[in-house]
Design a protein around this motif. Structure first.
Motif, PDB file in Angstrom:
ATOM      1  N   GLU A  11       0.895  -1.088   0.107  1.00  0.00           N
ATOM      2  CA  GLU A  11      -0.082   0.091  -0.066  1.00  0.00           C
ATOM      3  C   GLU A  11       0.854   1.184   0.064  1.00  0.00           C
ATOM      4  O   GLU A  11       1.847   1.273   0.798  1.00  0.00           O
ATOM      5  N   ASP A  12       0.840   2.112  -1.175  1.00  0.00           N
ATOM      6  CA  ASP A  12       1.771   3.386  -1.056  1.00  0.00           C
ATOM      7  C   ASP A  12       0.917   4.298  -0.102  1.00  0.00           C
ATOM      8  O   ASP A  12       1.794   5.168   0.250  1.00  0.00           O
ATOM      9  N   ASN A  13      -0.267   4.435   0.131  1.00  0.00           N
ATOM     10  CA  ASN A  13      -0.987   5.341   0.704  1.00  0.00           C
ATOM     11  C   ASN A  13      -0.605   4.998   2.328  1.00  0.00           C
ATOM     12  O   ASN A  13      -1.349   4.106   3.039  1.00  0.00           O
ATOM     13  N   ALA A  14       0.085   6.005   2.939  1.00  0.00           N
ATOM     14  CA  ALA A  14       0.422   5.698   4.256  1.00  0.00           C
ATOM     15  C   ALA A  14      -0.604   5.636   5.101  1.00  0.00           C
ATOM     16  O   ALA A  14      -0.554   5.077   6.161  1.00  0.00           O
ATOM     17  N   GLY A  15      -1.516   6.540   5.017  1.00  0.00           N
ATOM     18  CA  GLY A  15      -2.745   6.891   5.759  1.00  0.00           C
ATOM     19  C   GLY A  15      -3.442   5.435   5.851  1.00  0.00           C
ATOM     20  O   GLY A  15      -3.966   5.005   6.943  1.00  0.00           O
ATOM     21  N   ASP A  16      -3.814   4.704   4.332  1.00  0.00           N
ATOM     22  CA  ASP A  16      -4.607   3.853   4.541  1.00  0.00           C
ATOM     23  C   ASP A  16      -3.704   2.338   5.001  1.00  0.00           C
ATOM     24  O   ASP A  16      -4.176   1.576   5.796  1.00  0.00           O
ATOM     25  N   PHE A  18      -1.753   2.733   7.514  1.00  0.00           N
ATOM     26  CA  PHE A  18      -1.783   2.799   9.094  1.00  0.00           C
ATOM     27  C   PHE A  18      -2.987   2.115   9.585  1.00  0.00           C
ATOM     28  O   PHE A  18      -3.080   1.380  10.425  1.00  0.00           O
ATOM     29  N   LEU A  19      -4.308   2.718   8.822  1.00  0.00           N
ATOM     30  CA  LEU A  19      -5.531   2.021   9.256  1.00  0.00           C
ATOM     31  C   LEU A  19      -5.705   0.450   8.900  1.00  0.00           C
ATOM     32  O   LEU A  19      -6.148   0.069  10.020  1.00  0.00           O
ATOM     33  N   ASP A  22      -3.579  -1.289  11.723  1.00  0.00           N
ATOM     34  CA  ASP A  22      -3.871  -0.883  12.968  1.00  0.00           C
ATOM     35  C   ASP A  22      -5.260  -1.665  13.104  1.00  0.00           C
ATOM     36  O   ASP A  22      -5.350  -2.494  14.123  1.00  0.00           O
ATOM     37  N   ASP A  60      -2.834  -3.238  -2.938  1.00  0.00           N
ATOM     38  CA  ASP A  60      -3.450  -2.225  -3.586  1.00  0.00           C
ATOM     39  C   ASP A  60      -3.248  -2.218  -5.160  1.00  0.00           C
ATOM     40  O   ASP A  60      -2.405  -2.621  -5.739  1.00  0.00           O
ATOM     41  N   SER A  90      -8.633  -1.804  -3.070  1.00  0.00           N
ATOM     42  CA  SER A  90      -8.368  -0.541  -3.722  1.00  0.00           C
ATOM     43  C   SER A  90      -9.539   0.504  -3.812  1.00  0.00           C
ATOM     44  O   SER A  90     -10.635  -0.004  -3.363  1.00  0.00           O
ATOM     45  N   SER A  91      -9.054   1.534  -4.012  1.00  0.00           N
ATOM     46  CA  SER A  91     -10.197   2.867  -3.815  1.00  0.00           C
ATOM     47  C   SER A  91     -11.142   2.514  -4.982  1.00  0.00           C
ATOM     48  O   SER A  91     -12.040   3.526  -4.965  1.00  0.00           O
ATOM     49  N   LYS A 112     -12.146   0.104  -1.171  1.00  0.00           N
ATOM     50  CA  LYS A 112     -11.915   0.579   0.010  1.00  0.00           C
ATOM     51  C   LYS A 112     -13.273   1.409   0.314  1.00  0.00           C
ATOM     52  O   LYS A 112     -13.813   2.454  -0.476  1.00  0.00           O
ATOM     53  N   LEU A 116     -14.578   5.845   8.499  1.00  0.00           N
ATOM     54  CA  LEU A 116     -13.746   5.074   9.152  1.00  0.00           C
ATOM     55  C   LEU A 116     -14.213   3.841   9.633  1.00  0.00           C
ATOM     56  O   LEU A 116     -13.942   2.786   9.373  1.00  0.00           O
ATOM     57  N   PHE A 119     -14.676   1.305   6.973  1.00  0.00           N
ATOM     58  CA  PHE A 119     -13.394   0.875   6.701  1.00  0.00           C
ATOM     59  C   PHE A 119     -13.003  -0.220   7.545  1.00  0.00           C
ATOM     60  O   PHE A 119     -12.570  -1.407   7.113  1.00  0.00           O
TER      61      PHE A 119
END
Lengths: 137, 737
Positions: A11-16, A18-19, A22, A60, A90-91, A112, A116, A119
């Motif tokens: 996953e290149d999107n760090a935000g995703d 992380f989630l 987590d 992703d 994927s989004s 995706k 939240l 998700f």
């Protein structure tokens, strides 16, 4: 299940990332989540004998260097990796993307979701299905 | 036949006809009335002559019977010795002969001896009567033989012939007739009394007439009286001549037993009136009196005929001259007008006899006006033609006129430009040379097919057509065909439009649409990612730091999340909109009821919540992408549920055939809208209500409209505030009506 489950999250999107990490690590099942941020890194990591082979790959679609499709092709072409289930995450929920991924051998395709709560719920569903319902190789 | 000769013929003919009719009438009048009278007169004349002859002969009979009554028998009975046995009768004989100079001889003959016993004769020179001394025997004479059979009082007359002396005809010739009667002594016939009568004076009296000619013929038709002395009694000298030989036509009168008269063609070709009266001299020969006179009435007719003929000739000549004069007089201006009319229409000064008097002048003036009129019409026509030519020639559309043998009859400038051929190359050549090489074989078949059922129509509907230029390049074209019926066949007007530019534009438009959709898709997809990030982490912030943030911070976070959520909705709708084009499937036969069932399933929560009643007509099959039809119904039914009033929504889905289309309607009893707004509700992101009153981004109807239009249909709405709303849309029908 005695040992913890190894996830490879591409996953290149760090935000995703992380989630997802987590959500998985705080889930009911003990699991280790390795995160790489591009397709090439994913293949490098898989080729590294020092690292444990993942039980499930969360991939992703839109990735730098090698995108999700190319990674999927490489996995399915490789004798040691072709059996590892790949969950596309994927989004995009474009019909073409979905069909393409299944044709290339993806085990499932999960868009995706927005919000939240949803998700987290989706990630938990994936985790529960693959680790409790389905049997991994 | 020229005018003059016709005039000539008719006038001369009329004159001749009139003359003929007049002559015929005169002829008829003469023959009908004058001629019979003349014939009758001629017959009366002949009768009178005949009567005269008969009377003379009757006198003769009286003379001889008177002598026989004298005592002749006594003289005969006297003995030879008696010197004067006829003493008693001699004075009476002498006196009778002296009184009747025509009696030439009188004699007594004894029977049966036939000896002459007494004879008195008249001296040829002096006419003196004397008693003959030398007596002869007459026993052989025919009249003695005839006398032997006579009864008392009977008289025999000899044929009329010329007197002979000793067997020769006495000169000058003297026609004589002998009358014989018997003398009886008791019952015995003892002798005969015979008198010779000179018939010369009687015959001369017969022909002595100032009018015409009189003939006397005997029973054989031989002439006894004739103006020519050589002809009368010619049979006494030789073979003789009969009236039948001289004039055969007259025999039908002379041979008849009864008197007759007629008009005959005379010996000199002139008509004569002829009368023939037969006379039977008692006890003697039969003779016929023939009188001949020129037919004066016929002569009159002939004269009048001759006069008529001359008159007719004169009048005819006059008429001919007049006809020639008037014919020429009339024909000259006519010829001039004909020559002028042959040169019409003309600007030249053609000699028209406009000053001619009467109708000719009027006609010439009319011709002159006609010339002017034709000229001005021609000018107007050529002006008009010049304009039409310009319209065709300068048209931006290539035009070809093609005959039914596929030959090009006419092209305009654009046609030359479009195909790169000169007009000279195109005219008369086959239209097939403009067709792409690969299709030249089949093209004639298409043209013939067109001629089977000609009519205005586009060529090759639904196919892409190309023309081939002279340089071999293909040009995309659209071709319209119009049959123009002409005498002796149909020519076809083909209009050819170069659509390469339009095709280019269409391709460009398609590409740009595709790019736009791609853009919308990519943009919304790529927008979604960071937005999700904003939304997720705002929520995470609120969740993780709830106890560390004050109320104001909580409110701010709420606004941020809400904005992010609405933005997500917009993006997702945009995505939906762009997918109508990119992800729509080809329309197929589809049952709208299936789509309606999906919708009712999907919307079961709001349906239950509002207590809505949804009904529908029988829904005919349509050609549609089923998923998209579902989307349409879901949007419309969803709207109806959303914009309901205080009452429970009642929604009816109707369907009606309209030709090839099915018109659907979705009717509700909701809040309705101002009809002014019905036009813009299909625009993207148009909302009639403020944010917060009714949920939704305003994309639903745009998507609906896009789907319907993708299917070729129409969508519209009828509504009133508080009066409910009805959406209508059409889709192609999949069943025959």
């Amino acid at each position: 299940m005695s040992r913890s489950v190894n996830f490879l999250l591409v996953e290149d999107n760090a935000g995703d990332a992380f989630l997802v990490k987590d959500a998985l690590e705080n889930g009911a099942i003990p699991s280790t989540v390795a995160v790489v941020h591009d397709g090439a890194a994913a293949l490098t990591r898989l080729g590294d004998k020092a690292q444990a082979s993942p039980d499930l790959i969360i991939l992703d679609l839109n990735l730098p260097k090698l995108d999700g499709r190319q990674v999927l092709d490489a996995l399915k072409a490789h004798p040691d990796w072709c059996h590892i289930p790949v969950v596309m995450f994927s989004s995009s929920d474009a019909h073409n993307d979905i069909v393409e991924c299944y044709r290339r051998g993806a085990s499932c395709y999960v868009p995706k979701p927005m919000g939240l709560d949803r998700f987290r719920a989706v990630i938990r569903s994936v985790e529960r299905f693959w680790l409790e319902v389905a049997r991994l190789p | 036949m020229s005018f003059t000769s016709r005039l000539l013929l008719s006038s001369v003919g009329l004159v001749a006809l009139t003359a003929l009719v007049l002559a015929g009438v005169a002829d008829w009048v003469v023959r009908d009335s004058l001629t019979p009278a003349e014939v009758e007169r001629q017959l009366a004349l002949a009768r009178a002559r005949a009567q005269d002859l008969e009377d003379r002969v009757l006198g003769l009979r009286g003379d001889v019977t008177m002598l026989a009554h004298l005592p002749v028998a006594a003289g005969l009975a006297a003995p030879d010795s008696d010197a004067e046995p006829f003493e008693m009768v001699r004075p009476a004989f002498q006196a009778m002969m002296q009184a009747k100079p025509s009696v030439l001889q009188a004699r007594v003959i004894a029977l049966p001896s036939g000896e002459e016993r007494l004879r008195f004769e008249r001296d040829a020179a002096g006419g003196e009567v004397r008693q003959a001394t030398a007596l002869q025997s007459k026993a052989a004479r025919p009249y003695v033989q005839a006398g032997m059979d006579l009864a008392a009082g009977e008289v025999h007359l000899s044929p009329l012939n010329l007197n002979r002396e000793h067997g020769a005809v006495q000169q000058p010739p003297r026609p004589v007739l002998r009358a014989v009667t018997p003398v009886f002594a008791g019952a015995t016939r003892v002798g005969l009394v015979v008198i010779n009568v000179d018939m010369g004076p009687a015959l001369a009296a017969l022909s002595a007439t100032p009018l015409g000619t009189t003939y006397l013929v005997d029973e054989q038709g031989r002439f006894l009286v004739h103006p020519d002395p050589a002809v009368a009694f010619a049979h006494e000298y030789g073979p003789g001549v009969t009236i039948g030989q001289r004039w055969p036509a007259v025999t039908r009168l002379t041979a008849a037993d009864a008197p007759g008269a007629a008009v005959l063609g005379g010996p000199n070709d002139s008509d004569v009136v002829v009368a023939a009266v037969p006379v039977q001299l008692a006890g003697g020969p039969r003779v016929t009196v023939v009188t001949v006179q020129p037919a004066s009435s016929i002569a009159g007719v002939n004269r009048s005929r001759a006069l008529s003929a001359w008159g007719a000739a004169g009048v005819g000549l006059l008429a001919a001259l007049m006809a020639l004069f008037w014919g020429q007089r009339l024909a000259r201006p006519l010829r001039a007008m004909t020559a002028a009319a042959d040169r019409f229409p003309t600007d030249d000064d053609v000699p028209l006899p406009v000053d001619e008097p009467g109708e000719m002048g009027v006609l010439a003036q009319a011709l002159a006006r006609m010339n002017d009129k034709i000229q001005s019409q021609n000018r107007a026509l050529s002006e008009q033609e010049r304009r039409f030519r310009a319209v065709v020639e300068e048209s931006p559309i290539a035009k070809f006129l093609v005959d039914d043998k596929h030959h090009i009859l006419l092209v305009n400038r654009r046609a030359e430009e479009l195909f790169g051929y000169s007009r000279k190359e195109l005219l008369g050549s086959s239209i097939h040379r403009l067709v792409p090489e690969g299709q030249r074989d089949v093209h004639p078949g298409f043209i013939d097919g067109y001629h089977q059922d000609p009519g205005p129509r586009p060529m090759g509907p639904g196919r892409e057509l190309f023309g081939q230029r002279k340089d071999g390049a293909l040009v995309p074209v659209e071709i319209g065909l119009n049959p123009l019926p002409e005498q002796g066949g149909t020519v076809t007007l083909a209009t050819v439009v170069d659509v390469s530019e339009r095709k280019g534009r269409e391709d460009e438009l398609r590409r740009s649409n595709r790019e736009l959709e791609q853009f919308a898709y990519v943009a919304s997809h790529d927008l979604q990612e960071p937005l999700r990030m904003v939304a997720n982490y705002t929520e995470l912030l609120a969740e993780r730091y709830q106890d560390k943030l004050d109320d104001k911070a909580q409110t701010f976070i709420h606004f941020a999340s809400d904005g992010a959520r609405r933005m997500q909705r917009l993006i997702s709708d945009l995505l939906t909109y762009s997918r109508v084009g990119t992800e729509g499937k080809a329309p197929e036969r589809f049952d709208p009821a299936t789509a309606l069932r999906w919708v009712q399933q999907d919307l079961r929560a709001p349906i239950a919540a509002t207590g809505a009643d949804i009904s529908h007509d029988a829904l005919p099959l349509v050609y549609a992408d089923g998923t998209q039809l579902g989307q349409v119904l879901q949007n419309l039914v969803g709207n109806a549920l959303k914009f309901c009033g205080d009452d429970a929504p009642r929604i009816h889905i109707g369907a009606a055939r309209e030709g090839r289309w099915v018109r659907f309607s979705v009717q509700d009893n909701g809040i309705g809208m101002n009809p002014e707004h019905t036009g813009r509700i299909f625009d993207m992101f148009q909302r009639l209500h403020p944010v917060g009153t009714y949920d939704g981004s305003g994309i639903g109807l745009s998507v609906t409209k896009r789907i319907i239009e993708r299917h070729g249909g129409r969508i519209w709405v009828e509504s009133e505030i508080g009066g409910g709303t009805t959406f209508f849309f059409t889709l192609p029908a999949a069943e025959d009506a």
